[in-house]
Design a protein around this motif. Structure first.
Motif, PDB file in Angstrom:
ATOM      1  N   VAL A   4       0.855  -1.182   0.000  1.00 22.56           N
ATOM      2  CA  VAL A   4       0.000   0.000   0.000  1.00 22.56           C
ATOM      3  C   VAL A   4       0.893   1.235   0.000  1.00 22.56           C
ATOM      4  O   VAL A   4       1.713   1.399   0.906  1.00 22.56           O
ATOM      5  N   CYS A  23      -3.733   6.960  -2.491  1.00 24.02           N
ATOM      6  CA  CYS A  23      -3.506   5.624  -1.944  1.00 24.02           C
ATOM      7  C   CYS A  23      -3.654   4.624  -3.076  1.00 24.02           C
ATOM      8  O   CYS A  23      -4.686   4.625  -3.772  1.00 24.02           O
ATOM      9  N   GLN A  25      -2.763   0.374  -4.142  1.00 24.22           N
ATOM     10  CA  GLN A  25      -2.253  -0.933  -3.721  1.00 24.22           C
ATOM     11  C   GLN A  25      -2.166  -1.837  -4.944  1.00 24.22           C
ATOM     12  O   GLN A  25      -2.984  -1.752  -5.858  1.00 24.22           O
ATOM     13  N   GLU A  72      -7.238  -0.546  -7.741  1.00 22.29           N
ATOM     14  CA  GLU A  72      -5.949  -0.185  -7.162  1.00 22.29           C
ATOM     15  C   GLU A  72      -5.967   1.111  -6.365  1.00 22.29           C
ATOM     16  O   GLU A  72      -5.239   1.261  -5.394  1.00 22.29           O
ATOM     17  N   SER A  93      -5.669  -1.724   3.171  1.00 20.35           N
ATOM     18  CA  SER A  93      -6.391  -2.568   2.217  1.00 20.35           C
ATOM     19  C   SER A  93      -6.377  -4.010   2.688  1.00 20.35           C
ATOM     20  O   SER A  93      -5.517  -4.431   3.454  1.00 20.35           O
ATOM     21  N   GLY A 107      -0.719   1.542   4.791  1.00 17.84           N
ATOM     22  CA  GLY A 107       0.271   2.413   4.193  1.00 17.84           C
ATOM     23  C   GLY A 107       1.106   3.073   5.277  1.00 17.84           C
ATOM     24  O   GLY A 107       0.846   2.916   6.466  1.00 17.84           O
TER      25      GLY A 107
END
Lengths: 115, 114
Positions: A4, A23, A25, A72, A93, A107
């Motif tokens: 992340v 953000c 991922q 994503e 996530s 993150g």
């Protein structure tokens, strides 16, 4: 895998300015979350998403907006920054919130100051 | 509204002392329960989790927690703390309805004195 990724790591805003916290991922996770962490208050859920195109409010959504156009990315938007939004923001996530919920990836955080 | 309460905001212990951190939640449905730890300057890390079965769960670094459904509680324990356990501890509850919201408590700061 990058996991992340949050950008920026630090930001100073003036009252009334707007900005987007990014953000992303790369783990093909369906579930994504935005939290803010304030001293003595723990993590408060701002918004979350259970998949592309689906978002919902958490505990403290006022002053924020989100979108989830792709699996994503899950950007968090501040339209009119206020001093009360000074905080550390975490994106997280997860592939599945059920049995595999321990695989919640966070993150590195964005430290935001609104002056 | 659903909430998670951690009543101890700051705890100071000496090494080898026993630890118990309280966590209560308000939600009548099925939940998954977690304890996370955040060491200074680091991300959250999962200590342990409860999904179903034995209400006494063991996690990493000698931590354990007990789920008492009738009390809506999930207290964290460790028989003998170490200086390296100094950190902030967060209880979290995931609502096992269609939302799968993960709600955190306000955290407990633990300071272990050598």
């Amino acid at each position: 895998n990058a996991g992340v990724t949050q950008t920026p790591k630090f930001r100073i805003l003036k009252i009334g300015q707007s900005m987007t916290l990014q953000c992303t991922q790369d783990m093909n996770h369906n579930y994504m979350y935005w939290y803010r962490q304030d001293p003595g208050m723990g993590l408060k859920l701002i918004y979350y998403s259970v998949g592309a195109g689906i978002t919902d409010k958490g505990e403290v959504p006022n002053g924020y907006n989100v979108s989830r156009s792709t699996t994503e990315d899950f950007p968090l938007r501040l339209e009119l920054a206020a001093p009360s939004q000074t905080s550390v923001y975490f994106c997280a996530s997860s592939y599945s919130p059920g049995f595999e919920a321990e695989k919640l990836f966070f993150g590195s955080g964005t430290q935001l100051s609104v002056l | 509204a659903q909430s998670v309460s951690q009543h101890n905001h700051h705890v100071i212990l000496s090494e080898a002392a026993s630890l118990e951190l309280g966590c209560n939640y308000s939600y009548g449905g099925t939940v998954n329960l977690f304890w996370y730890v955040q060491y200074p300057g680091q991300h959250l890390q999962l200590l342990l989790k409860y999904f179903s079965g034995d209400p006494l769960v063991k996690g990493i670094k000698g931590f354990e927690a007990e789920f008492i459904k009738s009390k809506f509680s999930f207290n964290l324990r460790k028989p003998s703390v170490q200086w390296s356990d100094t950190a902030e501890y967060f209880c979290a509850v995931m609502l096992m309805d269609s939302s799968y919201k993960l709600i955190f408590g306000s955290g407990t700061r633990l300071l272990v004195r050598p």
